[in-house]
Design a protein around this motif. Structure first.
Motif, PDB file in Angstrom:
ATOM      1  N   ASP A  58       0.814  -1.225   0.000  1.00 49.97           N
ATOM      2  CA  ASP A  58       0.000   0.000   0.000  1.00 49.97           C
ATOM      3  C   ASP A  58       0.840   1.264   0.000  1.00 49.97           C
ATOM      4  OD1 ASP A  58      -2.346  -1.442  -0.069  1.00 49.97           O
ATOM      5  OD2 ASP A  58      -2.634  -1.397   2.114  1.00 49.97           O
ATOM      6  N   ILE A  59       1.953   1.238   0.688  1.00 54.25           N
ATOM      7  CA  ILE A  59       2.789   2.433   0.823  1.00 54.25           C
ATOM      8  C   ILE A  59       3.291   2.948  -0.533  1.00 54.25           C
ATOM      9  CG2 ILE A  59       4.938   1.175   1.214  1.00 54.25           C
ATOM     10  CD1 ILE A  59       5.631   3.299   3.311  1.00 54.25           C
ATOM     11  N   TYR A  60       3.417   2.077  -1.532  1.00 50.60           N
ATOM     12  CA  TYR A  60       3.946   2.466  -2.838  1.00 50.60           C
ATOM     13  C   TYR A  60       2.872   2.737  -3.887  1.00 50.60           C
ATOM     14  CZ  TYR A  60       8.298   0.540  -0.962  1.00 50.60           C
ATOM     15  OH  TYR A  60       9.390   0.256  -0.190  1.00 50.60           O
ATOM     16  N   LYS A  61       1.632   2.375  -3.630  1.00 51.47           N
ATOM     17  CA  LYS A  61       0.612   2.401  -4.675  1.00 51.47           C
ATOM     18  C   LYS A  61       0.362   3.789  -5.248  1.00 51.47           C
ATOM     19  CE  LYS A  61      -1.601  -1.882  -3.395  1.00 51.47           C
ATOM     20  NZ  LYS A  61      -2.765  -2.618  -3.006  1.00 51.47           N
ATOM     21  N   SER A  62       0.216   4.793  -4.420  1.00 48.21           N
ATOM     22  CA  SER A  62      -0.059   6.143  -4.901  1.00 48.21           C
ATOM     23  C   SER A  62       1.081   6.662  -5.773  1.00 48.21           C
ATOM     24  CB  SER A  62      -0.289   7.079  -3.714  1.00 48.21           C
ATOM     25  OG  SER A  62      -0.479   8.401  -4.167  1.00 48.21           O
ATOM     26  N   ALA A  63       2.292   6.520  -5.278  1.00 54.72           N
ATOM     27  CA  ALA A  63       3.454   6.981  -6.049  1.00 54.72           C
ATOM     28  C   ALA A  63       3.583   6.191  -7.346  1.00 54.72           C
ATOM     29  CB  ALA A  63       4.718   6.849  -5.213  1.00 54.72           C
ATOM     30  N   HIS A  64       3.267   4.898  -7.297  1.00 52.01           N
ATOM     31  CA  HIS A  64       3.368   4.076  -8.501  1.00 52.01           C
ATOM     32  C   HIS A  64       2.369   4.520  -9.560  1.00 52.01           C
ATOM     33  CE1 HIS A  64       2.549   0.541 -11.065  1.00 52.01           C
ATOM     34  NE2 HIS A  64       3.870   0.513 -11.078  1.00 52.01           N
ATOM     35  N   ARG A  65       1.147   4.839  -9.155  1.00 52.50           N
ATOM     36  CA  ARG A  65       0.143   5.314 -10.127  1.00 52.50           C
ATOM     37  C   ARG A  65       0.634   6.582 -10.828  1.00 52.50           C
ATOM     38  NH1 ARG A  65      -3.660   4.460  -5.654  1.00 52.50           N
ATOM     39  NH2 ARG A  65      -4.173   2.258  -5.769  1.00 52.50           N
ATOM     40  N   LYS A  66       1.192   7.510 -10.050  1.00 55.25           N
ATOM     41  CA  LYS A  66       1.721   8.752 -10.637  1.00 55.25           C
ATOM     42  C   LYS A  66       2.882   8.441 -11.572  1.00 55.25           C
ATOM     43  CE  LYS A  66       0.390  11.568  -6.693  1.00 55.25           C
ATOM     44  NZ  LYS A  66       0.852  12.208  -5.470  1.00 55.25           N
ATOM     45  N   HIS A  67       3.743   7.548 -11.141  1.00 46.26           N
ATOM     46  CA  HIS A  67       4.895   7.170 -11.969  1.00 46.26           C
ATOM     47  C   HIS A  67       4.429   6.539 -13.278  1.00 46.26           C
ATOM     48  CE1 HIS A  67       8.880   5.747 -13.041  1.00 46.26           C
ATOM     49  NE2 HIS A  67       8.376   4.541 -13.196  1.00 46.26           N
ATOM     50  N   LEU A  68       3.429   5.668 -13.200  1.00 44.30           N
ATOM     51  CA  LEU A  68       2.910   5.003 -14.393  1.00 44.30           C
ATOM     52  C   LEU A  68       2.324   6.025 -15.359  1.00 44.30           C
ATOM     53  CD1 LEU A  68       2.398   2.264 -15.791  1.00 44.30           C
ATOM     54  CD2 LEU A  68       0.169   2.218 -14.662  1.00 44.30           C
ATOM     55  N   GLN A  69       1.533   6.972 -14.838  1.00 40.40           N
ATOM     56  CA  GLN A  69       0.970   8.023 -15.694  1.00 40.40           C
ATOM     57  C   GLN A  69       2.090   8.818 -16.361  1.00 40.40           C
ATOM     58  OE1 GLN A  69      -1.494  10.269 -13.008  1.00 40.40           O
ATOM     59  NE2 GLN A  69      -3.149   8.755 -13.014  1.00 40.40           N
ATOM     60  N   GLN A  70       3.104   9.196 -15.572  1.00 44.60           N
ATOM     61  CA  GLN A  70       4.226   9.966 -16.102  1.00 44.60           C
ATOM     62  C   GLN A  70       5.004   9.152 -17.130  1.00 44.60           C
ATOM     63  OE1 GLN A  70       4.838  13.192 -15.650  1.00 44.60           O
ATOM     64  NE2 GLN A  70       6.507  12.981 -17.110  1.00 44.60           N
ATOM     65  N   TYR A  71       5.123   7.876 -16.895  1.00 44.05           N
ATOM     66  CA  TYR A  71       5.877   7.016 -17.802  1.00 44.05           C
ATOM     67  C   TYR A  71       5.196   6.952 -19.169  1.00 44.05           C
ATOM     68  CZ  TYR A  71       8.758   3.145 -19.411  1.00 44.05           C
ATOM     69  OH  TYR A  71       9.637   2.360 -20.117  1.00 44.05           O
ATOM     70  N   SER A  84      15.268  -0.671 -11.322  1.00 51.64           N
ATOM     71  CA  SER A  84      14.857  -0.155 -10.017  1.00 51.64           C
ATOM     72  C   SER A  84      14.595  -1.323  -9.080  1.00 51.64           C
ATOM     73  CB  SER A  84      13.579   0.665 -10.163  1.00 51.64           C
ATOM     74  OG  SER A  84      13.825   1.801 -10.954  1.00 51.64           O
ATOM     75  N   VAL A  85      14.946  -1.122  -7.834  1.00 52.23           N
ATOM     76  CA  VAL A  85      14.722  -2.149  -6.811  1.00 52.23           C
ATOM     77  C   VAL A  85      13.574  -1.678  -5.934  1.00 52.23           C
ATOM     78  CG1 VAL A  85      15.728  -3.382  -4.864  1.00 52.23           C
ATOM     79  CG2 VAL A  85      17.128  -2.863  -6.863  1.00 52.23           C
ATOM     80  N   PHE A  86      12.593  -2.520  -5.764  1.00 49.99           N
ATOM     81  CA  PHE A  86      11.404  -2.224  -4.983  1.00 49.99           C
ATOM     82  C   PHE A  86      11.073  -3.413  -4.091  1.00 49.99           C
ATOM     83  CE2 PHE A  86      10.726   0.251  -8.866  1.00 49.99           C
ATOM     84  CZ  PHE A  86      10.353   1.480  -8.347  1.00 49.99           C
ATOM     85  N   GLN A  87       9.994  -3.233  -3.371  1.00 53.86           N
ATOM     86  CA  GLN A  87       9.422  -4.374  -2.674  1.00 53.86           C
ATOM     87  C   GLN A  87       8.092  -4.677  -3.335  1.00 53.86           C
ATOM     88  OE1 GLN A  87       9.488  -3.361   1.594  1.00 53.86           O
ATOM     89  NE2 GLN A  87      10.893  -5.084   1.758  1.00 53.86           N
ATOM     90  N   GLY A  88       7.838  -5.973  -3.516  1.00 52.41           N
ATOM     91  CA  GLY A  88       6.572  -6.416  -4.061  1.00 52.41           C
ATOM     92  C   GLY A  88       5.769  -7.089  -2.958  1.00 52.41           C
ATOM     93  N   LEU A  89       4.496  -7.285  -3.248  1.00 49.55           N
ATOM     94  CA  LEU A  89       3.588  -7.900  -2.285  1.00 49.55           C
ATOM     95  C   LEU A  89       3.038  -9.186  -2.879  1.00 49.55           C
ATOM     96  CD1 LEU A  89       2.095  -7.455   0.448  1.00 49.55           C
ATOM     97  CD2 LEU A  89       0.249  -6.428  -0.897  1.00 49.55           C
ATOM     98  N   THR A  90       3.296 -10.295  -2.196  1.00 49.43           N
ATOM     99  CA  THR A  90       2.809 -11.580  -2.696  1.00 49.43           C
ATOM    100  C   THR A  90       1.327 -11.746  -2.337  1.00 49.43           C
ATOM    101  OG1 THR A  90       3.401 -12.776  -0.683  1.00 49.43           O
ATOM    102  CG2 THR A  90       5.083 -12.642  -2.421  1.00 49.43           C
ATOM    103  N   LYS A  91       0.723 -12.751  -2.919  1.00 48.92           N
ATOM    104  CA  LYS A  91      -0.697 -13.024  -2.667  1.00 48.92           C
ATOM    105  C   LYS A  91      -0.961 -13.270  -1.185  1.00 48.92           C
ATOM    106  CE  LYS A  91      -4.498 -16.056  -4.034  1.00 48.92           C
ATOM    107  NZ  LYS A  91      -4.893 -17.197  -4.876  1.00 48.92           N
ATOM    108  N   ASN A  92      -0.011 -13.919  -0.510  1.00 49.31           N
ATOM    109  CA  ASN A  92      -0.222 -14.218   0.917  1.00 49.31           C
ATOM    110  C   ASN A  92       0.209 -13.076   1.833  1.00 49.31           C
ATOM    111  OD1 ASN A  92       2.544 -14.419   0.963  1.00 49.31           O
ATOM    112  ND2 ASN A  92       2.593 -16.624   1.321  1.00 49.31           N
ATOM    113  N   GLY A  93       0.563 -11.921   1.247  1.00 46.78           N
ATOM    114  CA  GLY A  93       0.864 -10.734   2.049  1.00 46.78           C
ATOM    115  C   GLY A  93       2.319 -10.544   2.424  1.00 46.78           C
ATOM    116  N   ASN A  94       3.193 -11.424   1.958  1.00 44.69           N
ATOM    117  CA  ASN A  94       4.621 -11.277   2.249  1.00 44.69           C
ATOM    118  C   ASN A  94       5.250 -10.242   1.328  1.00 44.69           C
ATOM    119  OD1 ASN A  94       4.630 -13.244   4.258  1.00 44.69           O
ATOM    120  ND2 ASN A  94       5.048 -14.879   2.792  1.00 44.69           N
TER     121      ASN A  94
END
Length: 190
Positions: A58-71, A84-94
């Motif tokens: 959740d912490i990255y979603k807003s910034a990611h949407r803006k980045h995607l639009q800009q991209y 780019s190195v990020f953190q992803g979220l697995t289906k089980n929440g890890n």
């Protein structure tokens, strides 16, 4: 050699080690390979038509949407040289550490983005382990260096003491020799 291009493409695409997905301007996953599903723990086709944000904390979603639009407005190739190195979220929440490479392309007048995603969690773990080992080795080197300095200091003190004893013995020997010579001289005079 490959008579059916579509079958070849499907086999090739689904046998890549890195996860691949193609998204539209809204971030909708239009196609993906099985590696993407494996990386994030989703079943076959669960990710199709889902928003790519599903794979982000959740912490990255807003910034990611803006980045995607800009991209989409100003695309640039973001691949091996600019991953780019990020953190992803697995289906089980890890949370998992991932590298993402992006490529913009246009097909039949519509813009798309291809994302190449690699799970680097094990590599990050290895990097952390190497840093921890280096730290432990540095501590060992400091400890052994301190021990060697202490030993060297003790050796220097022992050498100094030994030199003093040798000087005393030489002085005593010289005095004894002088006394002996005087006694010999006295004996000769008598």
């Amino acid at each position: 050699m490959f008579t059916d291009g579509q079958d070849f493409y499907s086999v090739f695409f689904n046998n890549l080690e890195e996860g691949i997905c193609i998204v539209d301007k809204q971030g909708t996953i239009l196609t993906k390979n099985s590696a993407l599903e494996d990386i994030f723990g989703y079943g076959r086709n669960e990710l199709l038509q889902q928003n790519i944000d599903l794979l982000l904390p959740d912490i990255y979603k807003s910034a990611h949407r803006k980045h995607l639009q800009q991209y989409f407005i100003s695309p640039f190739v973001k691949s091996r040289g600019g991953i780019s190195v990020f953190q992803g979220l697995t289906k089980n929440g890890n949370l998992i550490d991932i590298e993402i490479g992006l490529n913009h392309f246009n097909y039949q007048g519509i813009d798309y983005v291809k994302a190449s995603i690699t799970d680097i969690s094990s590599r990050k773990g290895e990097e952390i382990e190497i840093r921890e080992q280096n730290y432990r080795l540095q501590l060992e080197v400091k400890k052994h260096t301190a021990e060697l300095r202490e030993t060297l200091s003790q050796i220097k003190k022992a050498n100094k003491k030994l030199n003093q004893e040798i000087k005393k013995k030489i002085t005593a020997e010289n005095k004894a020799n002088k006394a002996l010579h005087k006694e010999l001289e006295l004996n000769q005079l008598q």
